[in-house]
Structures are given as structure tokens and as C-alpha cells.
Design a protein around this motif. Structure first.
Motif, PDB file in Angstrom:
ATOM      1  N   GLU A 120     -58.290  40.818  81.952  1.00 44.52           N
ATOM      2  CA  GLU A 120     -57.873  39.440  81.691  1.00 44.52           C
ATOM      3  C   GLU A 120     -56.367  39.273  81.895  1.00 44.52           C
ATOM      4  O   GLU A 120     -55.917  38.290  82.469  1.00 44.52           O
ATOM      5  CB  GLU A 120     -58.264  39.012  80.275  1.00 44.52           C
ATOM      6  CG  GLU A 120     -59.760  39.009  79.998  1.00 44.52           C
ATOM      7  CD  GLU A 120     -60.537  37.991  80.795  1.00 44.52           C
ATOM      8  OE1 GLU A 120     -59.964  36.972  81.217  1.00 44.52           O
ATOM      9  OE2 GLU A 120     -61.739  38.237  81.016  1.00 44.52           O
TER      10      GLU A 120
ATOM     11  N   GLN B 191     -66.969  42.601  86.349  1.00 35.71           N
ATOM     12  CA  GLN B 191     -65.853  41.666  86.182  1.00 35.71           C
ATOM     13  C   GLN B 191     -64.691  42.065  87.086  1.00 35.71           C
ATOM     14  O   GLN B 191     -64.015  41.198  87.649  1.00 35.71           O
ATOM     15  CB  GLN B 191     -65.403  41.610  84.714  1.00 35.71           C
ATOM     16  CG  GLN B 191     -64.335  40.564  84.443  1.00 35.71           C
ATOM     17  CD  GLN B 191     -64.837  39.143  84.650  1.00 35.71           C
ATOM     18  OE1 GLN B 191     -66.004  38.846  84.439  1.00 35.71           O
ATOM     19  NE2 GLN B 191     -63.960  38.259  85.057  1.00 35.71           N
TER      20      GLN B 191
ATOM     21  N   GLN C  85     -61.483  45.161  78.895  1.00 33.74           N
ATOM     22  CA  GLN C  85     -61.596  43.740  79.222  1.00 33.74           C
ATOM     23  C   GLN C  85     -60.243  43.038  79.103  1.00 33.74           C
ATOM     24  O   GLN C  85     -59.891  42.203  79.941  1.00 33.74           O
ATOM     25  CB  GLN C  85     -62.628  43.063  78.316  1.00 33.74           C
ATOM     26  CG  GLN C  85     -62.964  41.654  78.713  1.00 33.74           C
ATOM     27  CD  GLN C  85     -63.582  41.556  80.097  1.00 33.74           C
ATOM     28  OE1 GLN C  85     -64.316  42.428  80.534  1.00 33.74           O
ATOM     29  NE2 GLN C  85     -63.260  40.490  80.810  1.00 33.74           N
ATOM     30  N   GLU C  86     -59.487  43.389  78.073  1.00 37.95           N
ATOM     31  CA  GLU C  86     -58.177  42.771  77.884  1.00 37.95           C
ATOM     32  C   GLU C  86     -57.266  43.065  79.076  1.00 37.95           C
ATOM     33  O   GLU C  86     -56.539  42.183  79.540  1.00 37.95           O
ATOM     34  CB  GLU C  86     -57.538  43.266  76.588  1.00 37.95           C
ATOM     35  CG  GLU C  86     -56.171  42.629  76.351  1.00 37.95           C
ATOM     36  CD  GLU C  86     -55.385  43.306  75.242  1.00 37.95           C
ATOM     37  OE1 GLU C  86     -54.826  42.570  74.427  1.00 37.95           O
ATOM     38  OE2 GLU C  86     -55.319  44.549  75.222  1.00 37.95           O
TER      39      GLU C  86
ATOM     40  N   GLN D 239     -70.361  45.770  82.723  1.00 37.16           N
ATOM     41  CA  GLN D 239     -69.658  44.483  82.652  1.00 37.16           C
ATOM     42  C   GLN D 239     -68.221  44.616  83.156  1.00 37.16           C
ATOM     43  O   GLN D 239     -67.733  43.743  83.879  1.00 37.16           O
ATOM     44  CB  GLN D 239     -69.679  43.947  81.225  1.00 37.16           C
ATOM     45  CG  GLN D 239     -71.030  43.454  80.799  1.00 37.16           C
ATOM     46  CD  GLN D 239     -71.074  43.045  79.327  1.00 37.16           C
ATOM     47  OE1 GLN D 239     -70.105  43.189  78.588  1.00 37.16           O
ATOM     48  NE2 GLN D 239     -72.228  42.548  78.896  1.00 37.16           N
ATOM     49  N   PHE D 240     -67.548  45.712  82.786  1.00 36.82           N
ATOM     50  CA  PHE D 240     -66.183  45.956  83.250  1.00 36.82           C
ATOM     51  C   PHE D 240     -66.156  46.062  84.774  1.00 36.82           C
ATOM     52  O   PHE D 240     -65.311  45.453  85.440  1.00 36.82           O
ATOM     53  CB  PHE D 240     -65.639  47.229  82.602  1.00 36.82           C
ATOM     54  CG  PHE D 240     -64.298  47.658  83.117  1.00 36.82           C
ATOM     55  CD1 PHE D 240     -63.161  46.922  82.838  1.00 36.82           C
ATOM     56  CD2 PHE D 240     -64.174  48.812  83.874  1.00 36.82           C
ATOM     57  CE1 PHE D 240     -61.911  47.316  83.308  1.00 36.82           C
ATOM     58  CE2 PHE D 240     -62.938  49.223  84.340  1.00 36.82           C
ATOM     59  CZ  PHE D 240     -61.802  48.471  84.061  1.00 36.82           C
TER      60      PHE D 240
ATOM     61  N   TRP E 210     -63.308  46.374  74.620  1.00 41.04           N
ATOM     62  CA  TRP E 210     -62.405  45.224  74.598  1.00 41.04           C
ATOM     63  C   TRP E 210     -61.067  45.557  75.245  1.00 41.04           C
ATOM     64  O   TRP E 210     -60.431  44.705  75.851  1.00 41.04           O
ATOM     65  CB  TRP E 210     -62.157  44.748  73.177  1.00 41.04           C
ATOM     66  CG  TRP E 210     -63.297  44.055  72.503  1.00 41.04           C
ATOM     67  CD1 TRP E 210     -64.514  43.709  73.032  1.00 41.04           C
ATOM     68  CD2 TRP E 210     -63.317  43.616  71.144  1.00 41.04           C
ATOM     69  NE1 TRP E 210     -65.276  43.087  72.077  1.00 41.04           N
ATOM     70  CE2 TRP E 210     -64.577  43.018  70.917  1.00 41.04           C
ATOM     71  CE3 TRP E 210     -62.411  43.680  70.110  1.00 41.04           C
ATOM     72  CZ2 TRP E 210     -64.935  42.478  69.684  1.00 41.04           C
ATOM     73  CZ3 TRP E 210     -62.764  43.144  68.887  1.00 41.04           C
ATOM     74  CH2 TRP E 210     -64.010  42.550  68.678  1.00 41.04           C
TER      75      TRP E 210
END
Length: 197
Positions: A66, A130, A62-63, A126-127, A59
Motif C-alpha cells: 500500500e 495484489q 500488505q502495508e 493475496q500478497f 498486514w
């Protein structure tokens, strides 16, 4: 409080706590007990949202993505004509990739060492994917604003830039003695020359 609000609050508390603990102790030494004490959440509350601390670490990655994207989008809306602000936001983000104390760098290296775990491998994939999606989106936005050459292959260039930035993260953790301080600036300049060539 609604379920979604509760979820967002819990995740925010977990992220705040885990980032502070990583900065203090590193990823290896951080325990779930530490996380419960720092966040004020029970073990049940934490495990209601995650399966492991590695998932919380994912997370953190991901944060950061974002946050960088939000900064880019905000700057693009405020300065659509020049596009200098959005590109500067990305360049500023690259500076943190050369900092060995940066929590995101620590998490990335830690998770790379655990890539044999299928859940970690999936989070890293995924990282990566993305990161490429956002990079491509930023390149296309620059092309639409006329500041990046339209003939540039956005897919290929996005992947190249992501690979370079991941290299910066890895380099930041190597004990090579030289400061990487201006390396991010050099890479940013290199990227700008490729985009505008």
C-alpha cells in the motif's frame, strides 16, 4: 471514538509494535506477550482484530504494498509529464528488497516457511496477487503517459517483475557472502529497458 477510528488506531499500533519487534527479535522469537507489552494493547483488544500473529505479519506485507502504491500515485500526480518520479519510487523500493534486515523480507521468508497453514497460504496468495495488480496498474499508467510501450503485455510483464522482486527478497536472506547492494539497481535498469524497448 468511532469503531472505524478505533480499528485504524489499533491496527496502526499493532503494526508499529510488530515491525519494531521483528527488527529486534525476528519473527520466530516474537511472542504475543511481547506484542501486548510493546503496543500497550490487551490480548482481548489484539484478538478482536486478528486471529494470530501470522495475520499481523501478513498486514506488514500488505502495508508495504500500500505504501509503495501511494508513493507511486503521489509521484504520478506531481510529475505526470515525465513519469520519472513514479518509476524512481518503485526503483527505490526495490533496494529494500536486497536488505536482509528489512522487516518485510523477514516476514515474507517466515511466512513462506509456514505456507502449509491455510490462513498463511491465503495471505501469501493475496500478497502475490495484489503485487501483480499494482504492478499491472503501474505499467498501464506508464503506457497511458506514453513512457512505456503500448504493445507491452501488462499482465505478463507485471507477473514477471513480481517474480523477480520476490527473488530479490529470497536472495536477501541467503548467506551467500556477496553484497546484493547494486543488484536492485541492475534489476531496475533491466526492467526499465524492457518497458521502454
Amino acid at each position: 471514538m468511532k469503531n472505524e477510528e478505533r480499528r485504524e488506531l489499533t491496527i496502526s499500533r499493532l503494526l508499529t509494535a510488530v515491525k519494531a519487534l521483528i527488527a529486534e527479535k525476528g519473527c520466530e522469537a516474537l511472542t504475543m506477550k511481547d506484542l501486548m507489552e510493546r503496543s500497550g494493547l490487551s490480548k482481548g483488544a489484539i484478538f478482536h482484530y486478528v486471529k494470530s500473529k501470522d495475520e499481523i505479519f501478513a498486514w506488514v506485507l500488505q502495508e508495504r504494498l500500500e505504501s509503495t502504491n501511494e508513493q507511486f500515485q503521489t509521484a504520478a500526480e506531481q510529475e505526470p509529464a515525465t513519469f520519472e518520479g513514479p518509476m524512481q519510487r518503485i526503483a527505490n523500493g526495490m533496494k529494500s528488497m536486497t536488505d536482509p534486515g528489512d522487516v518485510t523480507n523477514k516476514v515474507f521468508i517466515y511466512l513462506l516457511g509456514k505456507e502449509a497453514d491455510p490462513a498463511v497460504a491465503e495471505a501469501l496468495q493475496q500478497f502475490y496477487e495484489q503485487s501483480i495488480r499494482y504492478s499491472k496498474m503501474w505499467i498501464i499508467a506508464g503506457q497511458q503517459h506514453g513512457v512505456i510501450q503500448p504493445s507491452l503485455d501488462a499482465d505478463e510483464t507485471a507477473e514477471t517483475f513480481v517474480l523477480l522482486t520476490l527473488g530479490l527478497r529470497v536472495r536477501s536472506m541467503l548467506p551467500i557472502g556477496r553484497s546484493a547492494g547494486n543488484l536492485a539497481e541492475k534489476l531496475s535498469g533491466f526492467m526499465t529497458r524492457i518497458l521502454k524497448a
